[in-house]
Design a protein around this motif. Structure first.
Motif, PDB file in Angstrom:
ATOM      1  N   LEU A   1       0.825  -1.194   0.000  1.00 53.08           N
ATOM      2  CA  LEU A   1       0.000   0.000   0.000  1.00 53.08           C
ATOM      3  C   LEU A   1       0.867   1.254   0.000  1.00 53.08           C
ATOM      4  O   LEU A   1       1.983   1.257   0.481  1.00 53.08           O
ATOM      5  N   THR A   2       0.300   2.328  -0.543  1.00 47.24           N
ATOM      6  CA  THR A   2       0.921   3.645  -0.497  1.00 47.24           C
ATOM      7  C   THR A   2       0.412   4.347   0.757  1.00 47.24           C
ATOM      8  O   THR A   2      -0.777   4.299   1.053  1.00 47.24           O
TER       9      THR A   2
ATOM     10  N   GLU B   1     -11.480   6.511  -3.529  1.00 48.72           N
ATOM     11  CA  GLU B   1     -11.076   5.376  -4.352  1.00 48.72           C
ATOM     12  C   GLU B   1      -9.682   4.911  -3.961  1.00 48.72           C
ATOM     13  O   GLU B   1      -8.739   5.706  -3.923  1.00 48.72           O
ATOM     14  N   GLY B   2      -9.552   3.637  -3.622  1.00 48.53           N
ATOM     15  CA  GLY B   2      -8.272   3.042  -3.266  1.00 48.53           C
ATOM     16  C   GLY B   2      -7.940   3.074  -1.790  1.00 48.53           C
ATOM     17  O   GLY B   2      -7.020   2.389  -1.351  1.00 48.53           O
TER      18      GLY B   2
ATOM     19  N   LYS C   1      -7.696   2.191   1.927  1.00 42.25           N
ATOM     20  CA  LYS C   1      -7.854   0.933   2.644  1.00 42.25           C
ATOM     21  C   LYS C   1      -7.845   1.109   4.154  1.00 42.25           C
ATOM     22  O   LYS C   1      -8.460   0.331   4.865  1.00 42.25           O
TER      23      LYS C   1
ATOM     24  N   SER D   1      -3.630   4.796   4.143  1.00 40.02           N
ATOM     25  CA  SER D   1      -3.003   3.747   3.357  1.00 40.02           C
ATOM     26  C   SER D   1      -3.947   3.439   2.206  1.00 40.02           C
ATOM     27  O   SER D   1      -5.152   3.265   2.411  1.00 40.02           O
ATOM     28  N   SER D   2      -3.395   3.374   1.000  1.00 39.61           N
ATOM     29  CA  SER D   2      -4.248   3.193  -0.175  1.00 39.61           C
ATOM     30  C   SER D   2      -3.534   2.375  -1.236  1.00 39.61           C
ATOM     31  O   SER D   2      -2.318   2.239  -1.228  1.00 39.61           O
ATOM     32  N   ILE D   3      -4.331   1.861  -2.141  1.00 35.33           N
ATOM     33  CA  ILE D   3      -3.796   1.207  -3.322  1.00 35.33           C
ATOM     34  C   ILE D   3      -3.533   2.325  -4.317  1.00 35.33           C
ATOM     35  O   ILE D   3      -4.469   2.923  -4.842  1.00 35.33           O
ATOM     36  N   GLY D   4      -2.289   2.660  -4.516  1.00 37.51           N
ATOM     37  CA  GLY D   4      -1.933   3.760  -5.409  1.00 37.51           C
ATOM     38  C   GLY D   4      -2.090   5.106  -4.728  1.00 37.51           C
ATOM     39  O   GLY D   4      -2.556   5.215  -3.590  1.00 37.51           O
TER      40      GLY D   4
ATOM     41  N   LEU E   1      -3.488   8.792  -3.862  1.00 41.30           N
ATOM     42  CA  LEU E   1      -4.813   9.413  -3.752  1.00 41.30           C
ATOM     43  C   LEU E   1      -4.844  10.708  -4.543  1.00 41.30           C
ATOM     44  O   LEU E   1      -3.837  11.404  -4.650  1.00 41.30           O
ATOM     45  N   ASP E   2      -6.006  11.043  -5.058  1.00 40.72           N
ATOM     46  CA  ASP E   2      -6.206  12.307  -5.758  1.00 40.72           C
ATOM     47  C   ASP E   2      -6.197  13.437  -4.722  1.00 40.72           C
ATOM     48  O   ASP E   2      -7.062  13.465  -3.828  1.00 40.72           O
TER      49      ASP E   2
END
Length: 108
Positions: free
Chosen positions: A35-36, A62-63, A65, A82-85, A87-88
């Motif tokens: 995760l990012t 979106e993304g 987690k 923590s995110s997948i990719g 974040l905007d």
């Protein structure tokens, strides 16, 4: 000053003066989880309800987690997502604004 409390989100903080609910402490995402991790500074949060509002709004991105908040009541709190990719940034700012708080710094 309230003692350490725990709410249904599993968030804790021993420094709250309101004494009515739990708060958050931050920790870093594992480097092995894929995760990012992005960290933001947010002003205006004072209690567990504030933490819950910000957490709910950012969790809908979106993304996203996991959202963790290190609450500094009446100061600048650290919010880690923590995110997948990535974040905007505009979506993050809008989510924090929707929750009723002010984004002080962009993602790091």
């Amino acid at each position: 000053m309230c003692t350490t409390n725990q709410n249904d989100l599993g968030l804790t903080d021993a420094s709250c003066a309101c004494g009515t609910h739990g708060h958050a402490q931050t920790s870093s995402a594992s480097a092995n989880d894929g995760l990012t991790t992005s960290t933001f500074e947010v002003a205006g949060m004072t209690c567990g309800h504030c933490v819950k509002s910000v957490t709910e709004e950012l969790s809908q991105l979106e993304g996203a987690k996991n959202v963790e908040v290190a609450l500094v009541s009446g100061g600048v709190s650290k919010v880690t997502v923590s995110s997948i990719g990535a974040l905007d940034p505009d979506a993050v700012a809008a989510a924090i604004d929707e929750a009723g708080y002010e984004l002080v710094t962009p993602a790091r």
